[in-house]
Scaffold this motif. Structure first.
Motif, PDB file in Angstrom:
ATOM      1  N   GLY A  92     -15.793-102.083 156.612  1.00 38.06           N
ATOM      2  CA  GLY A  92     -16.698-101.409 157.522  1.00 38.06           C
ATOM      3  C   GLY A  92     -17.506-100.325 156.830  1.00 38.06           C
ATOM      4  O   GLY A  92     -18.256-100.587 155.888  1.00 38.06           O
ATOM      5  N   CYS A  93     -17.298 -99.103 157.292  1.00 38.99           N
ATOM      6  CA  CYS A  93     -18.088 -97.985 156.768  1.00 38.99           C
ATOM      7  C   CYS A  93     -18.044 -97.885 155.242  1.00 38.99           C
ATOM      8  O   CYS A  93     -19.074 -97.600 154.617  1.00 38.99           O
ATOM      9  N   LEU A 165     -28.257 -95.736 170.099  1.00 34.22           N
ATOM     10  CA  LEU A 165     -27.450 -96.926 169.813  1.00 34.22           C
ATOM     11  C   LEU A 165     -27.965 -98.170 170.518  1.00 34.22           C
ATOM     12  O   LEU A 165     -28.092 -99.235 169.913  1.00 34.22           O
ATOM     13  N   GLY A 169     -29.344-101.912 168.966  1.00 36.26           N
ATOM     14  CA  GLY A 169     -28.371-103.004 169.002  1.00 36.26           C
ATOM     15  C   GLY A 169     -27.052-102.628 168.374  1.00 36.26           C
ATOM     16  O   GLY A 169     -26.363-103.464 167.796  1.00 36.26           O
ATOM     17  N   GLU A 171     -24.367-101.160 170.003  1.00 37.00           N
ATOM     18  CA  GLU A 171     -23.422-100.742 171.030  1.00 37.00           C
ATOM     19  C   GLU A 171     -22.012-100.802 170.476  1.00 37.00           C
ATOM     20  O   GLU A 171     -21.690-101.652 169.647  1.00 37.00           O
ATOM     21  N   HIS A 187     -17.617-101.336 165.938  1.00 36.31           N
ATOM     22  CA  HIS A 187     -19.075-101.460 165.930  1.00 36.31           C
ATOM     23  C   HIS A 187     -19.515-102.519 164.938  1.00 36.31           C
ATOM     24  O   HIS A 187     -18.761-102.916 164.044  1.00 36.31           O
ATOM     25  N   LEU A 188     -20.735-102.973 165.107  1.00 40.14           N
ATOM     26  CA  LEU A 188     -21.296-103.939 164.183  1.00 40.14           C
ATOM     27  C   LEU A 188     -21.764-103.244 162.926  1.00 40.14           C
ATOM     28  O   LEU A 188     -22.309-102.137 162.988  1.00 40.14           O
ATOM     29  N   LEU A 189     -21.562-103.907 161.804  1.00 37.58           N
ATOM     30  CA  LEU A 189     -22.103-103.372 160.567  1.00 37.58           C
ATOM     31  C   LEU A 189     -23.588-103.722 160.513  1.00 37.58           C
ATOM     32  O   LEU A 189     -23.953-104.896 160.383  1.00 37.58           O
ATOM     33  N   LYS A 190     -24.401-102.702 160.639  1.00 36.92           N
ATOM     34  CA  LYS A 190     -25.846-102.900 160.543  1.00 36.92           C
ATOM     35  C   LYS A 190     -26.449-101.738 159.764  1.00 36.92           C
ATOM     36  O   LYS A 190     -26.110-100.582 160.011  1.00 36.92           O
ATOM     37  N   GLU A 202     -36.256-104.326 158.250  1.00 36.69           N
ATOM     38  CA  GLU A 202     -35.178-105.264 157.925  1.00 36.69           C
ATOM     39  C   GLU A 202     -33.876-104.690 158.441  1.00 36.69           C
ATOM     40  O   GLU A 202     -33.730-103.458 158.549  1.00 36.69           O
ATOM     41  N   ILE A 203     -32.956-105.581 158.798  1.00 38.77           N
ATOM     42  CA  ILE A 203     -31.628-105.177 159.253  1.00 38.77           C
ATOM     43  C   ILE A 203     -30.619-105.972 158.437  1.00 38.77           C
ATOM     44  O   ILE A 203     -30.679-107.203 158.386  1.00 38.77           O
ATOM     45  N   TYR A 204     -29.713-105.255 157.799  1.00 39.74           N
ATOM     46  CA  TYR A 204     -28.710-105.909 156.958  1.00 39.74           C
ATOM     47  C   TYR A 204     -27.366-105.913 157.690  1.00 39.74           C
ATOM     48  O   TYR A 204     -26.979-104.912 158.302  1.00 39.74           O
ATOM     49  N   ASN A 206     -23.094-107.494 157.324  1.00 37.45           N
ATOM     50  CA  ASN A 206     -22.140-107.709 156.233  1.00 37.45           C
ATOM     51  C   ASN A 206     -22.411-109.009 155.488  1.00 37.45           C
ATOM     52  O   ASN A 206     -21.860-109.260 154.429  1.00 37.45           O
ATOM     53  N   GLN A 207     -23.278-109.854 156.046  1.00 34.58           N
ATOM     54  CA  GLN A 207     -23.669-111.086 155.355  1.00 34.58           C
ATOM     55  C   GLN A 207     -24.800-110.846 154.365  1.00 34.58           C
ATOM     56  O   GLN A 207     -25.087-111.703 153.530  1.00 34.58           O
ATOM     57  N   SER A 208     -25.467-109.719 154.497  1.00 32.35           N
ATOM     58  CA  SER A 208     -26.689-109.545 153.702  1.00 32.35           C
ATOM     59  C   SER A 208     -26.838-108.142 153.122  1.00 32.35           C
ATOM     60  O   SER A 208     -27.917-107.791 152.668  1.00 32.35           O
TER      61      SER A 208
ATOM     62  N   LEU B  21     -14.779-101.338 163.319  1.00 30.22           N
ATOM     63  CA  LEU B  21     -15.668-102.403 162.953  1.00 30.22           C
ATOM     64  C   LEU B  21     -15.234-103.787 163.388  1.00 30.22           C
ATOM     65  O   LEU B  21     -14.173-104.250 163.083  1.00 30.22           O
ATOM     66  N   THR B  23     -17.060-107.027 162.798  1.00 33.42           N
ATOM     67  CA  THR B  23     -18.172-107.818 162.302  1.00 33.42           C
ATOM     68  C   THR B  23     -17.723-109.254 162.155  1.00 33.42           C
ATOM     69  O   THR B  23     -16.547-109.525 161.987  1.00 33.42           O
ATOM     70  N   ARG B 153     -32.662-109.932 165.636  1.00 38.57           N
ATOM     71  CA  ARG B 153     -33.747-110.876 165.959  1.00 38.57           C
ATOM     72  C   ARG B 153     -33.197-112.252 166.344  1.00 38.57           C
ATOM     73  O   ARG B 153     -32.045-112.550 166.120  1.00 38.57           O
TER      74      ARG B 153
END
Lengths: 218, 439
Positions: A92-93, A165, A169, A171, A187-190, A202-204, A206-208, B21, B23, B153
């Motif tokens: 995560g973080c 938040l 996206g 939340e 939370h989502l890793l973004k 751009e939004i990254y 954990n895949q990118s 997290l 994900t 997106r």
């Protein structure tokens, strides 16, 4: 309805189609010689969409004096991520932090990028991550703060965090009764790449979350 | 500064965390979602969301999102929990979650409207929160088909265009707020036919694949008439395209004759191959890269007797990438292929599951299979063969055992097509703390 009668005419038509396309070989489109398929394209050779404008929000840095978030998201290319200081999940973080560290070092190594890239962390845990508490992080990076500023922001409370938040996206699932009394924030890793006009480009995930890609996009 | 050192800075000021997290882990889904989709349902799914086509003379005659209980321990198991009509009939077809899995986008192939449902707040009772009506005006494309999430997106694969209404089309990108961002034409030269259908991303390779079906002129034509029209029958897609994900530019075109439809990447860590099924030629195709790193597509198996055109309509890959379910529409058969060696798939099981079967979805653990009956409103069988059902099966590794059925005509719901799962959701936990609990 029987399949054999229904599709009987298809065989002839389809056969002609197949004959027509079997003459085709797999076709490579304009592609740099020696470049691997899927290789990251050269910086500046592609366009990033204007995904969304960063919403306005009230944040805190160092003191409890309110500041507009736009102060930290306009005027320079900004890399913004959400974190909280007690986050312990290695996926995560810490993953975000490592990526920011890599970007910071890469920018420091490229004088042309000095003063043009800004790093911003926004805490998801305003109760514990007070402005005073986050000063410890900020001081750690103070020596390079002019060339690559790294801001550690928080908010007065979730009431002030929520307007940031939701549009981003991000939340969260909040469990105030985490182990040992600490907050557990799911939370989502973004990570958001924001242009100097305050648009997310751009939004990254954990895949990118690749520092090389981030630098190329910047 | 390592993570321990960072935390040490705040030592004594913050409590230790329990966890953090959520994900999506690696490339995964249950089992056909975008790899960017959060909160995969790896246990028992609680609900099935079914995008259904309205049918004249049936109920309110409108397209609708139907939610069905899927948890055997629930009183709603196998029953319709809710139905949200969207108004009119526009050829409801496919759906896709946003990356946060809170919203479900559902498209219509005829009027090109896109409906956005909030399924995260209360999955038993989805709410229509947005209707996107500018798809054709913004892109020139018709028939939003595939909804594939990327961070923040939605990539939308279309089937047709507003000028010729044939299969030449492209991709559109919208942000999660429903605002158009960009359009990307599918290559119609250099061996490409410009046709579109599915999208499937391999993030680690920075590539994605698209496949190709046919245009509005064909998919909205009565199937009997279409069959008699040789020119129209020549207008089906015969290609797949490999794209660079970052640049959204096509890099290679593969000849894949006979309308390659659904694309599934292997979910197994370390694998870099995908499979598709060509509907008209009834073949399984493997897309993988060779020892030189060059991507290739080759047909690796036949599905049923291609001469009888069984019409493979949907495929579903198991999480371990060992098995592939294939539904063949015309003979109403659900087939299982062993794809342990993806270059040599072997059919190991088949069962007639309906008079016509189209979509197939499986649970993450592969123990539950769901099928629906409708292909397209004008292509479905007629008369007594026009069965419109959702059927749920258990799979024990040897036999499919039917657990429940929802008759969409008897329930006055229409024609069931695409399915998505929702897991059990602690409703309150998706919201921020109540005001009383705010720090």
């Amino acid at each position: 309805m029987k399949s054999s009668s229904l599709f009987a005419p298809l065989n002839g038509a389809l056969g002609r189609s197949v004959v027509a396309v079997t003459a085709l070989l797999a076709a490579a489109l304009p592609h740099a010689s020696g470049e691997a398929y899927g290789a990251l394209p050269p910086p500046g050779s592609y366009r990033l969409d204007h995904i969304q404008r960063v919403p306005q929000a009230i944040v805190l840095e160092g003191t409890r004096v309110p500041r507009l978030l736009s102060r930290y998201t306009q005027g320079a290319v900004t890399l913004l991520g959400f974190f909280y200081s007690s986050c312990a999940d290695p996926n995560g973080c810490p993953l975000i932090w490592d990526a920011f560290e890599a970007v910071r070092k890469a920018v420091l190594a490229r004088p042309a990028l000095h003063y043009r890239v800004r790093l911003v962390f926004v805490s998801l845990d305003p109760k514990h991550d007070t402005p005073e508490a986050l000063l410890g992080f900020a001081r750690r990076y103070a020596d390079s703060g002019q060339m690559v500023p790294w801001h550690f922001l928080t908010t007065y409370s979730y009431f002030f965090l929520d307007p940031l938040l939701r549009p981003m996206g991000e939340e969260i699932l909040y469990n105030a009764r985490g182990q040992e009394g600490g907050a557990a924030i799911n939370h989502l890793l973004k990570v958001f790449l924001i242009d100097k006009d305050g648009f997310v480009r751009e939004i990254y995930s954990n895949q990118s979350l690749d520092p090389g890609a981030i630098l190329a996009d910047s | 500064m390592n993570w321990s050192a960072r935390c040490a800075i705040l030592a004594g000021t913050v409590a230790a965390a329990a966890f953090a997290l959520a994900t999506p882990a690696a490339i995964a889904d249950e089992t056909c979602l975008s790899p960017y989709t959060a909160a995969l349902v790896k246990g028992q799914e609680a609900y099935l969301h079914v995008w259904a086509l309205g049918e004249p003379g049936i109920g309110d005659e409108s397209d609708k999102l139907v939610t069905i209980g899927a948890d055997p321990k629930s009183k709603s198991y196998g029953k319709v929990v809710s139905a949200v009509s969207v108004g009119g009939r526009g050829e409801a077809h496919h759906m896709g979650f946003t990356d946060d899995r809170k919203y479900l986008w559902a498209g219509r192939l005829d009027d090109s409207k896109i409906f956005v449902f909030d399924v995260g707040t209360d999955p038993a009772n989805p709410k229509l929160v947005n209707t996107i009506t500018d798809f054709t005006a913004k892109t020139g494309y018709v028939g939003p088909h595939t909804f594939y999430a990327i961070p923040g997106r939605m990539v939308i694969g279309a089937l047709s265009n507003d000028k010729t209404r044939d299969g030449v089309t492209g991709l559109a990108v919208y942000n999660n707020q429903g605002e158009f961002l960009s359009a990307h034409a599918i290559p119609a030269d250099n061996g490409g036919d410009g046709y579109g259908y599915d999208i499937a991303i391999n993030p680690k390779k920075n590539v994605f694949l698209t496949s190709s079906f046919t245009g509005w002129n064909n998919y909205m034509m009565d199937l009997g008439k279409l069959m008699k029209n040789a020119e129209a029958m020549g207008r089906f897609g015969n290609t797949m395209v490999l794209w660079n994900l970052k640049s959204m530019r096509p890099e290679k075109i593969f000849a894949v004759p006979g309308a390659p439809l659904e694309i599934r990447w292997s979910l197994k860590e370390g694998d870099d191959w995908a499979v598709t099924a060509s509907a008209l030629t009834s073949k399984l195709w493997l897309v993988s890269h060779d020892s030189k790193g060059d991507w290739q597509a080759k047909d690796v198996a036949t599905i049923g007797d291609p001469a009888k055109i069984p019409l493979p309509a949907d495929i579903s890959i198991s999480a371990d990438a060992k098995y592939l379910w294939v539904n063949t529409f015309m003979d109403g058969t659900t087939r299982l292929f062993d794809i342990s060696d993806p270059a040599k798939p072997v059919e190991t099981y088949k069962k007639v599951t309906g008079k016509q079967v189209n979509m197939i979805s499986q649970s993450w653990d592969g123990k539950r299979i769901y099928i629906t009956s409708s292909l397209l409103s004008k292509w479905d069988k007629t008369g007594a063969d026009n069965e419109q059902v959702l059927r749920a099966y258990d799979w024990d590794g040897k036999e499919l055992t039917q657990k429940f059925e929802v008759d969409f005509l008897a329930e006055k719901l229409g024609r069931p097509h695409h399915m998505k799962f929702s897991g059990p959701t602690e409703k309150a936990s998706r919201e921020l703390p109540s005001r009383a609990a705010l720090p």
